[in-house]
Write a protein that holds these residues in place. Structure first.
Motif, mmCIF file in Angstrom:
data_model
loop_
_atom_site.group_PDB
_atom_site.id
_atom_site.type_symbol
_atom_site.label_atom_id
_atom_site.label_comp_id
_atom_site.label_asym_id
_atom_site.label_seq_id
_atom_site.Cartn_x
_atom_site.Cartn_y
_atom_site.Cartn_z
ATOM 1 N N UNK A 94 0.795 -1.217 0.000
ATOM 2 C CA UNK A 94 0.000 0.000 0.000
ATOM 3 C C UNK A 94 0.830 1.269 0.000
ATOM 4 N N UNK A 95 0.196 2.340 -0.482
ATOM 5 C CA UNK A 95 0.793 3.680 -0.435
ATOM 6 C C UNK A 95 -0.232 4.602 0.200
ATOM 7 N N UNK A 96 0.224 5.399 1.146
ATOM 8 C CA UNK A 96 -0.689 6.317 1.816
ATOM 9 C C UNK A 96 0.102 7.484 2.376
ATOM 10 N N UNK A 97 -0.580 8.608 2.585
ATOM 11 C CA UNK A 97 0.088 9.759 3.192
ATOM 12 C C UNK A 97 0.568 9.430 4.603
ATOM 13 N N UNK A 98 -0.187 8.578 5.302
ATOM 14 C CA UNK A 98 0.239 8.127 6.625
ATOM 15 C C UNK A 98 0.908 6.777 6.499
ATOM 16 N N UNK A 99 2.200 6.745 6.131
ATOM 17 C CA UNK A 99 2.894 5.488 5.881
ATOM 18 C C UNK A 99 3.089 4.704 7.177
ATOM 19 N N UNK A 100 3.192 3.375 7.043
ATOM 20 C CA UNK A 100 3.430 2.497 8.182
ATOM 21 C C UNK A 100 4.149 1.263 7.673
ATOM 22 N N UNK A 101 5.463 1.235 7.838
ATOM 23 C CA UNK A 101 6.269 0.160 7.271
ATOM 24 C C UNK A 101 5.898 -1.204 7.855
ATOM 25 N N UNK A 102 5.435 -1.234 9.119
ATOM 26 C CA UNK A 102 5.054 -2.501 9.735
ATOM 27 C C UNK A 102 3.855 -3.127 9.033
ATOM 28 N N UNK A 103 2.975 -2.300 8.487
ATOM 29 C CA UNK A 103 1.795 -2.804 7.779
ATOM 30 C C UNK A 103 2.010 -2.837 6.270
ATOM 31 N N UNK A 104 3.229 -2.637 5.838
ATOM 32 C CA UNK A 104 3.523 -2.678 4.414
ATOM 33 C C UNK A 104 2.988 -1.502 3.636
ATOM 34 N N UNK A 105 2.902 -0.345 4.288
ATOM 35 C CA UNK A 105 2.389 0.858 3.631
ATOM 36 C C UNK A 105 3.525 1.851 3.435
ATOM 37 N N UNK A 106 3.726 2.269 2.192
ATOM 38 C CA UNK A 106 4.767 3.230 1.848
ATOM 39 C C UNK A 106 4.204 4.641 1.856
ATOM 40 N N UNK A 107 5.060 5.621 2.095
ATOM 41 C CA UNK A 107 4.684 7.013 1.867
ATOM 42 C C UNK A 107 4.938 7.315 0.394
ATOM 43 N N UNK A 108 4.412 8.448 -0.095
ATOM 44 C CA UNK A 108 4.636 8.792 -1.500
ATOM 45 C C UNK A 108 6.103 9.106 -1.763
ATOM 46 N N UNK A 109 6.788 9.641 -0.771
ATOM 47 C CA UNK A 109 8.222 9.901 -0.924
ATOM 48 C C UNK A 109 8.981 8.583 -1.082
ATOM 49 N N UNK A 110 8.598 7.585 -0.289
ATOM 50 C CA UNK A 110 9.249 6.274 -0.387
ATOM 51 C C UNK A 110 8.928 5.580 -1.703
ATOM 52 N N UNK A 111 7.762 5.856 -2.248
ATOM 53 C CA UNK A 111 7.350 5.222 -3.503
ATOM 54 C C UNK A 111 8.359 5.464 -4.609
ATOM 55 N N UNK A 112 8.808 6.709 -4.741
ATOM 56 C CA UNK A 112 9.671 7.063 -5.862
ATOM 57 C C UNK A 112 11.100 6.535 -5.705
ATOM 58 N N UNK A 113 11.389 5.923 -4.552
ATOM 59 C CA UNK A 113 12.668 5.248 -4.345
ATOM 60 C C UNK A 113 12.494 3.725 -4.344
ATOM 61 N N UNK A 114 11.263 3.278 -4.623
ATOM 62 C CA UNK A 114 10.952 1.852 -4.519
ATOM 63 C C UNK A 114 11.395 1.103 -5.776
ATOM 64 N N UNK A 115 11.822 -0.135 -5.582
ATOM 65 C CA UNK A 115 12.225 -0.990 -6.702
ATOM 66 C C UNK A 115 10.985 -1.568 -7.372
ATOM 67 N N UNK A 116 10.654 -1.076 -8.555
ATOM 68 C CA UNK A 116 9.447 -1.506 -9.261
ATOM 69 C C UNK A 116 9.626 -2.806 -10.031
ATOM 70 N N UNK A 117 10.809 -3.369 -10.004
ATOM 71 C CA UNK A 117 11.057 -4.564 -10.832
ATOM 72 C C UNK A 117 10.197 -5.747 -10.413
ATOM 73 N N UNK A 118 9.703 -5.729 -9.178
ATOM 74 C CA UNK A 118 8.899 -6.846 -8.683
ATOM 75 C C UNK A 118 7.397 -6.557 -8.727
#
Length: 307
Positions: free
Chosen positions: A29-53
């Motif tokens: 998931x992606x949300x403004x209120x990110x929570x890494x424990x629940x597998x939710x990224x922030x939008x800032x983290x999204x653009x650094x995410x590895x999309x290959x998977x």
């Protein structure tokens, strides 16, 4: 197990889609209120995410239509257009195969004559509709690589368990024994069960459907009077329908625009307008019936209110 990325995952549609896909896909998931424990990224983290998977990106995040009319136009365009533009550009540069953008029938028109098809000329009048259309038009200007598929979905009014809105208002009328006063209106409008929407999204992820714009709606439109009767049947409550003169209804609605009444001009319009949406194009493409009839979907939603 393939990875699916969903923006706006904490919202009504996002949370339902997450449940629908889990088990067959690894949902991120992606949300403004990110929570890494629940597998939710922030939008800032999204653009650094590895999309290959990532197999598919479902972009649900957006600023919803503001019934209280306190939002300014810039807010709609910042979220519904600018964010979509940035995310779509990122998708095009990635190895992700499928992009699904959740637009709205309001990107076409707030009022329609006849039936809304994908060929209906767009002329939105609200900032919400205009911002959604701007995002659609941006996506359509881009050349889609042969190994990618892009879908713009235009859902009508989405409902489901615990979703608040006009269905909740009608439920309150019926459950409290309050007569439904708008029996004088003869209308038809389309609805969309969130389960049917999730089913369509899953089909688009899995099948090589042609890229493009698709309306999403349940098969059969309902009049508001039919809707009230379904609610009554669902909760075993006798329904009272009054045919109050339109001039009196309009007067009460105008008072409701000024005072905190359950009825105002916009709600009366929503409850009594005609807004029929065709789903023929998407059904022809996925070659599959929707899992729920309109009545089954409405009943599931109403039962959640009754709890």
């Amino acid at each position: 197990m393939s990875n699916i990325l969903i923006s706006g995952i904490t919202g009504f549609v996002g949370s339902n889609l997450k449940k629908y896909l889990e088990g067959e896909y690894n949902v991120i998931g992606i949300s403004r209120g990110s929570n890494s424990k629940e597998g939710i990224l922030s939008y800032k983290e999204l653009f650094d995410y590895d999309f290959s998977s990532i197999k598919a990106f479902v972009h649900l995040a957006g600023k919803a239509h503001d019934l209280k009319k306190v939002s300014n136009d810039q807010e709609y365009f910042k979220v519904n257009f600018e964010l979509t533009k940035d995310i779509f550009d990122f998708f095009l540069e990635s190895t992700c195969e499928v992009f699904i953008y959740m637009s709205s029938v309001k990107a076409v028109a707030d009022e329609i004559e006849g039936e809304l098809t994908e060929g209906y000329k767009s002329n939105p009048i609200t900032a919400y509709g205009k911002s959604k259309l701007a995002a659609e038009e941006y996506i359509l200007t881009k050349k889609i690589p042969d190994n990618k598929r892009v879908y713009i979905l235009r859902p009508c009014m989405i409902h489901g368990p615990n979703n608040k809105g006009n269905l909740n208002l009608l439920y309150n009328f019926v459950s409290k024994g309050i007569p439904y006063p708008f029996g004088v209106y003869e209308n038809k409008r389309s609805f969309l069960s969130v389960e049917n929407l999730c089913s369509v999204i899953k089909e688009l992820i899995e099948k090589p459907v042609e890229s493009g714009i698709y309306n999403v709606a349940d098969d059969v439109p309902l009049s508001t009077k039919e809707l009230v009767k379904i609610i009554g049947d669902t909760i075993n409550k006798k329904v009272k329908i009054w045919s109050m003169p339109k001039v009196i209804i309009n007067l009460i609605a105008k008072i409701g625009d000024l005072l905190p009444l359950p009825i105002n001009t916009e709600r009366v319009q929503k409850l009594t307008e005609n807004y029929v949406v065709s789903n023929e194009k998407i059904k022809q493409q996925i070659k599959k019936e929707l899992p729920l009839s309109v009545k089954e979907g409405i009943k599931i939603t109403i039962k959640s209110f009754n709890k």
